[in-house]
Design a protein around this motif. Structure first.
Motif, PDB file in Angstrom:
ATOM      1  N   ALA A  82      32.854  53.715 -23.468  1.00 28.78           N
ATOM      2  CA  ALA A  82      31.633  52.775 -23.309  1.00 28.78           C
ATOM      3  C   ALA A  82      31.319  52.816 -21.757  1.00 28.78           C
ATOM      4  N   THR A  83      30.197  52.668 -21.293  1.00 24.70           N
ATOM      5  CA  THR A  83      29.969  52.489 -19.886  1.00 24.70           C
ATOM      6  C   THR A  83      29.770  50.892 -19.528  1.00 24.70           C
ATOM      7  N   HIS A  84      29.096  50.318 -20.633  1.00 23.08           N
ATOM      8  CA  HIS A  84      28.949  48.730 -20.541  1.00 23.08           C
ATOM      9  C   HIS A  84      29.716  48.157 -21.620  1.00 23.08           C
ATOM     10  N   TRP A  85      29.650  46.714 -21.555  1.00 20.80           N
ATOM     11  CA  TRP A  85      29.927  45.863 -22.780  1.00 20.80           C
ATOM     12  C   TRP A  85      29.584  44.606 -22.603  1.00 20.80           C
ATOM     13  N   SER A  86      29.539  43.909 -23.593  1.00 25.12           N
ATOM     14  CA  SER A  86      29.051  42.508 -23.606  1.00 25.12           C
ATOM     15  C   SER A  86      29.776  41.565 -24.646  1.00 25.12           C
ATOM     16  N   VAL A  87      30.540  40.686 -24.365  1.00 22.67           N
ATOM     17  CA  VAL A  87      31.289  39.937 -25.165  1.00 22.67           C
ATOM     18  C   VAL A  87      30.404  38.360 -25.487  1.00 22.67           C
ATOM     19  N   GLN A  88      29.987  38.396 -26.805  1.00 18.80           N
ATOM     20  CA  GLN A  88      29.286  37.163 -26.921  1.00 18.80           C
ATOM     21  C   GLN A  88      29.998  35.817 -27.173  1.00 18.80           C
ATOM     22  N   SER A  89      29.308  34.636 -27.141  1.00 24.69           N
ATOM     23  CA  SER A  89      29.979  33.474 -26.945  1.00 24.69           C
ATOM     24  C   SER A  89      30.729  32.918 -28.172  1.00 24.69           C
ATOM     25  N   ASP A  90      30.763  33.784 -29.037  1.00 27.66           N
ATOM     26  CA  ASP A  90      31.557  33.391 -30.338  1.00 27.66           C
ATOM     27  C   ASP A  90      33.184  33.881 -30.119  1.00 27.66           C
ATOM     28  N   ILE A 134      31.098  41.932 -29.923  1.00 26.92           N
ATOM     29  CA  ILE A 134      30.951  42.764 -28.851  1.00 26.92           C
ATOM     30  C   ILE A 134      29.978  43.893 -29.026  1.00 26.92           C
ATOM     31  N   TYR A 135      29.128  43.904 -27.887  1.00 23.37           N
ATOM     32  CA  TYR A 135      28.440  45.178 -27.985  1.00 23.37           C
ATOM     33  C   TYR A 135      28.808  46.197 -26.902  1.00 23.37           C
ATOM     34  N   TYR A 136      28.655  47.407 -27.246  1.00 25.08           N
ATOM     35  CA  TYR A 136      29.031  48.472 -26.426  1.00 25.08           C
ATOM     36  C   TYR A 136      27.666  49.302 -26.179  1.00 25.08           C
ATOM     37  N   LYS A 137      27.731  49.976 -24.808  1.00 28.37           N
ATOM     38  CA  LYS A 137      26.835  50.993 -24.478  1.00 28.37           C
ATOM     39  C   LYS A 137      27.923  52.087 -24.543  1.00 28.37           C
ATOM     40  N   LEU A 138      27.483  53.089 -25.386  1.00 30.98           N
ATOM     41  CA  LEU A 138      28.477  54.345 -25.392  1.00 30.98           C
ATOM     42  C   LEU A 138      27.783  55.178 -24.068  1.00 30.98           C
ATOM     43  N   ASP A 139      29.049  56.252 -23.671  1.00 30.74           N
ATOM     44  CA  ASP A 139      28.507  56.988 -22.714  1.00 30.74           C
ATOM     45  C   ASP A 139      27.854  58.081 -23.362  1.00 30.74           C
ATOM     46  N   ASP A 145      35.091  72.476 -19.485  1.00 31.36           N
ATOM     47  CA  ASP A 145      33.806  71.779 -19.224  1.00 31.36           C
ATOM     48  C   ASP A 145      33.832  70.180 -20.008  1.00 31.36           C
ATOM     49  N   TRP A 146      34.954  69.768 -19.880  1.00 27.83           N
ATOM     50  CA  TRP A 146      35.309  68.327 -20.427  1.00 27.83           C
ATOM     51  C   TRP A 146      34.204  67.522 -19.895  1.00 27.83           C
ATOM     52  N   TRP A 147      33.662  66.616 -20.683  1.00 27.94           N
ATOM     53  CA  TRP A 147      32.501  65.665 -20.251  1.00 27.94           C
ATOM     54  C   TRP A 147      33.119  64.553 -19.456  1.00 27.94           C
ATOM     55  N   GLY A 148      34.141  64.346 -19.468  1.00 27.26           N
ATOM     56  CA  GLY A 148      34.647  63.082 -18.489  1.00 27.26           C
ATOM     57  C   GLY A 148      35.400  63.565 -17.221  1.00 27.26           C
ATOM     58  N   ARG A 149      35.373  64.793 -16.882  1.00 28.50           N
ATOM     59  CA  ARG A 149      36.011  65.434 -15.747  1.00 28.50           C
ATOM     60  C   ARG A 149      35.850  64.661 -14.453  1.00 28.50           C
ATOM     61  N   ASP A 150      34.315  64.244 -14.386  1.00 31.25           N
ATOM     62  CA  ASP A 150      33.898  63.673 -13.122  1.00 31.25           C
ATOM     63  C   ASP A 150      33.867  62.298 -13.142  1.00 31.25           C
ATOM     64  N   LYS A 151      34.108  61.574 -14.299  1.00 34.08           N
ATOM     65  CA  LYS A 151      33.991  60.072 -14.318  1.00 34.08           C
ATOM     66  C   LYS A 151      34.895  59.405 -13.252  1.00 34.08           C
ATOM     67  N   HIS A 152      34.294  58.358 -12.958  1.00 32.84           N
ATOM     68  CA  HIS A 152      35.044  57.531 -11.799  1.00 32.84           C
ATOM     69  C   HIS A 152      36.659  57.406 -11.881  1.00 32.84           C
ATOM     70  N   TYR A 153      36.885  57.081 -13.075  1.00 33.97           N
ATOM     71  CA  TYR A 153      38.310  56.643 -13.421  1.00 33.97           C
ATOM     72  C   TYR A 153      39.131  57.827 -13.906  1.00 33.97           C
ATOM     73  N   MET A 154      38.582  58.984 -14.060  1.00 33.92           N
ATOM     74  CA  MET A 154      39.341  60.212 -14.709  1.00 33.92           C
ATOM     75  C   MET A 154      39.475  61.047 -13.526  1.00 33.92           C
ATOM     76  N   GLN A 155      39.011  60.571 -12.228  1.00 30.54           N
ATOM     77  CA  GLN A 155      39.058  61.549 -11.015  1.00 30.54           C
ATOM     78  C   GLN A 155      40.570  61.663 -10.778  1.00 30.54           C
ATOM     79  N   GLY A 156      41.287  62.912 -10.573  1.00 34.34           N
ATOM     80  CA  GLY A 156      42.681  62.958 -10.297  1.00 34.34           C
ATOM     81  C   GLY A 156      43.723  63.104 -11.437  1.00 34.34           C
ATOM     82  N   MET A 157      42.910  62.856 -12.803  1.00 30.93           N
ATOM     83  CA  MET A 157      43.806  62.828 -13.997  1.00 30.93           C
ATOM     84  C   MET A 157      43.611  64.093 -14.672  1.00 30.93           C
ATOM     85  N   TYR A 158      44.589  64.299 -15.586  1.00 31.48           N
ATOM     86  CA  TYR A 158      44.320  65.626 -16.467  1.00 31.48           C
ATOM     87  C   TYR A 158      44.147  66.891 -15.811  1.00 31.48           C
TER      88      TYR A 158
END
Length: 608
Positions: A102-110, A114-119, A235-248
């Motif tokens: 998920a790129t974003h999330w939102s935890v509700q007051s209850d 939780i809502y998630y925006k998927l990548d 051609d893995w979709w996550g290769r250049d994502k910020h937190y995936m840099q330098g992994m795998y």
């Protein structure tokens, strides 16, 4: 985690929600959160390429991530590229939440919605788009009795009230209860709905099936009983994502089956493995001065990491008559001589483990460990009815039952330790027969409670998971982590305070009390903690400056290493010419200041 009727009542509602148009739920007021401010987990300068050779002790019992035998010794590898790709995760150094699927999330007051925006970039390894429907499919899979996995059946019931695909790339998750950490409690992974069906025969249908994954590696080759390989998706979709840099980083992972750890060491010394975990203190103390280390072709490291130690020690099966009596269990506790084993066999390399929640803020540090005390053991043995010795020297009760049981275990590396324990027990009239099994068999027998005593070894998360280990709901079934068959209404109530109460002081108090009860019930005899990773690696393998992140339990957790082809060529030339590259004399690495903190805590405990 009546069940059947509830599932079938919920299912039409969920399907109806999925068919509703996206405008049925107004998302305009949602306050989205993300975090791309923490550093990358790996080293962005890492290079791609090469083959990483490693080993495992037994061939996979299954390639499934759920169902019978899914929690086998291969589980870490297959989860690493599927289940571990959850919606969000904790950064392994800062502990902050970071986006994964998920790129974003939102935890509700209850505290449970939780809502998630998927990548939208996310793809399965077969090229299909990964959408919210795949998470709904995971929920349905957890609920299905066709997967033959009581743990996940119960988990779905205990944790998820709704999982709804609001839009193709918006997911809504509603937990069963308000949680003080909803992003941890109600997280889940995706299952490819286009490739996995849930009809009867699920375990057999997917036992050896290579399914699409969302991670960077796909199982590429397998030879039964010999090895498996993973191939990196270029051609893995996550290769250049910020937190995936330098992994795998490595192109290929070759995992050879070598049942005996000593044989694996021989393979490493011959240059057939890239990386080798040193699991015994004896080997670390006595066998590290070989030629390749002296010449710098191989490096050795003891890296201190800051992670809870999990559950490790003797598990007594409360379903077996010999362990029905608590006095007998306490006698066993007082006959276990950790200090002698640590000094004579482990070179004082380890620290005694006392709590069921070692290394977490819920560890009861006021617990006084069972000491090696034959007099106290004798008192408990008498209280358990073992008054006289038989002709063979083993204690018997009035009915002629011998103080005898069998220890089943799956690690040959512990054979010396268990022999010392056996001899000590026997000296005081208790017989412990040793039964060394193939690792996969020992693990499976533990889950099925087909043992009297076994060695329990489970990793932990940042927060304890007492429900799966001590919840009475799992006592009634098998193939779960309540291997001792323990649980009462009262301990369940303490676990529920920890799970559901938003007041931290009450949570801590509840687990402190549970920790004390577990110690008093004496069905778990903790061994020792090793807050470090000891490993060898070839000079061609390169790591970031801190080697692995702070929150690392094993090499598969955060694959931040890489193979440097230039160094590989240099190493081959040096070996061919028998030329030294210079010994690496820095062995202990403590970037997170773990060693000093643990030793200070143990000194304080000894002074109480």
């Amino acid at each position: 985690m009546s069940r059947h009727s509830m599932r079938f009542l919920l299912l039409p509602l969920v399907l109806f929600a999925m068919m509703m148009p996206a405008t049925a739920e107004d998302l305009s007021a949602i306050e989205w959160v993300t975090n791309n401010e923490d550093p990358p987990i790996g080293d962005p300068a890492a290079k791609k390429g090469g083959t990483f050779y490693t080993n495992m002790t037994s061939y996979p019992l299954t390639l499934r991530v759920v169902g019978p035998n899914a929690n086998d010794s291969f589980a870490g590898w297959k989860r690493a590229y599927s289940m571990d790709f959850t919606l969000v995760s904790r950064h392994p150094t800062t502990d902050n939440y970071i986006p994964i699927m998920a790129t974003h999330w939102s935890v509700q007051s209850d505290g449970k919605t939780i809502y998630y925006k998927l990548d939208p970039d996310a793809r399965w390894s077969d090229g299909k788009a990964l959408t919210a429907a795949d998470y709904v499919h995971t929920w349905h899979m957890m609920q299905s009795e066709n997967i033959v996995d009581p743990f996940f059946n119960q988990y779905a019931k205990d944790y998820f009230d709704q999982i709804v695909a609001v839009e193709p790339y918006v997911l809504k998750v509603v937990g069963v209860f308000e949680s003080w950490r909803p992003l941890d409690m109600f997280d889940l992974w995706a299952t490819p709905a286009h490739a996995v069906t849930l009809e009867e025969g699920f375990p057999e249908r997917y036992n050896n099936s290579v399914l699409p994954v969302q991670g960077p590696y796909l199982l590429d080759e397998q030879v039964a009983g010999q090895y498996v390989t993973f191939e990196r998706l270029k051609d893995w979709w996550g290769r250049d994502k910020h937190y995936m840099q330098g992994m795998y980083n490595v192109d290929r992972i070759h995992i050879r089956v070598i049942e005996d750890n000593d044989r694996a060491f021989d393979f490493f010394k011959k240059g057939e493995l890239t990386y080798y975990s040193v699991n015994t203190a004896k080997k670390w103390a006595e066998e590290m001065e070989f030629d390749a280390v002296k010449k710098g072709w191989v490096h050795r490291k003891r890296l201190f990491v800051d992670y809870p130690q999990g559950v490790y020690g003797f598990a007594m099966n409360l379903e077996k008559p010999i362990f029905h009596n608590k006095d007998f269990r306490k006698a066993i506790q007082h006959l276990f001589n950790f200090d002698v084993i640590n000094e004579k066999l482990m070179y004082n390399a380890y620290y005694k483990q006392v709590s069921a929640f070692t290394g977490t803020e819920y560890e009861n540090r006021d617990l006084i460990p069972y000491s090696f005390d034959p007099l106290k053991a004798r008192e408990h043995l008498r209280a358990a009815g073992y008054e006289e010795r038989g002709d063979d020297g083993i204690l018997v009760d009035a009915a002629g039952n011998r103080a005898s049981f069998t220890l089943s275990y799956g690690s040959k590396g512990l054979e010396r330790h268990m022999t010392v324990v056996k001899q000590t027990f026997q000296r005081f009239g208790v017989e412990m027969e040793l039964r060394l099994l193939e690792p996969g068999t020992a693990f499976r027998n533990g889950l099925e409670r087909q043992y009297e005593m076994t060695i329990m070894s489970r990793t932990s998360g940042l927060y304890p998971g007492p429900h799966q280990y001590f919840g009475s709901v799992y006592k009634e079934t098998k193939n779960n982590n309540n291997v001792w068959a323990y649980g009462t209404a009262y301990t369940d109530s303490l676990i529920d305070v920890y799970r559901f109460d938003t007041d931290k002081q009450r949570r801590v108090a509840a687990l402190y009390e549970l920790d004390a009860i577990i110690q008093d019930e004496a069905f778990y005899l903790p061994f020792w903690q090793a807050p470090f990773m000891r490993f060898l690696y070839r000079d061609s393998l390169v790591f970031p400056a801190s080697y692995f992140p702070k929150r690392t339990q094993g090499m598969t957790d955060w694959q931040v290493f890489w193979i440097d082809e230039d160094r590989a060529a240099r190493l081959e030339e040096a070996m061919a010419a028998d030329r030294s590259l210079g010994e690496d004399t820095e062995v202990d690495v403590d970037p997170y200041k773990v060693k000093d903190r643990i030793e200070a805590a143990l000194r304080a405990a000894a002074e109480r």
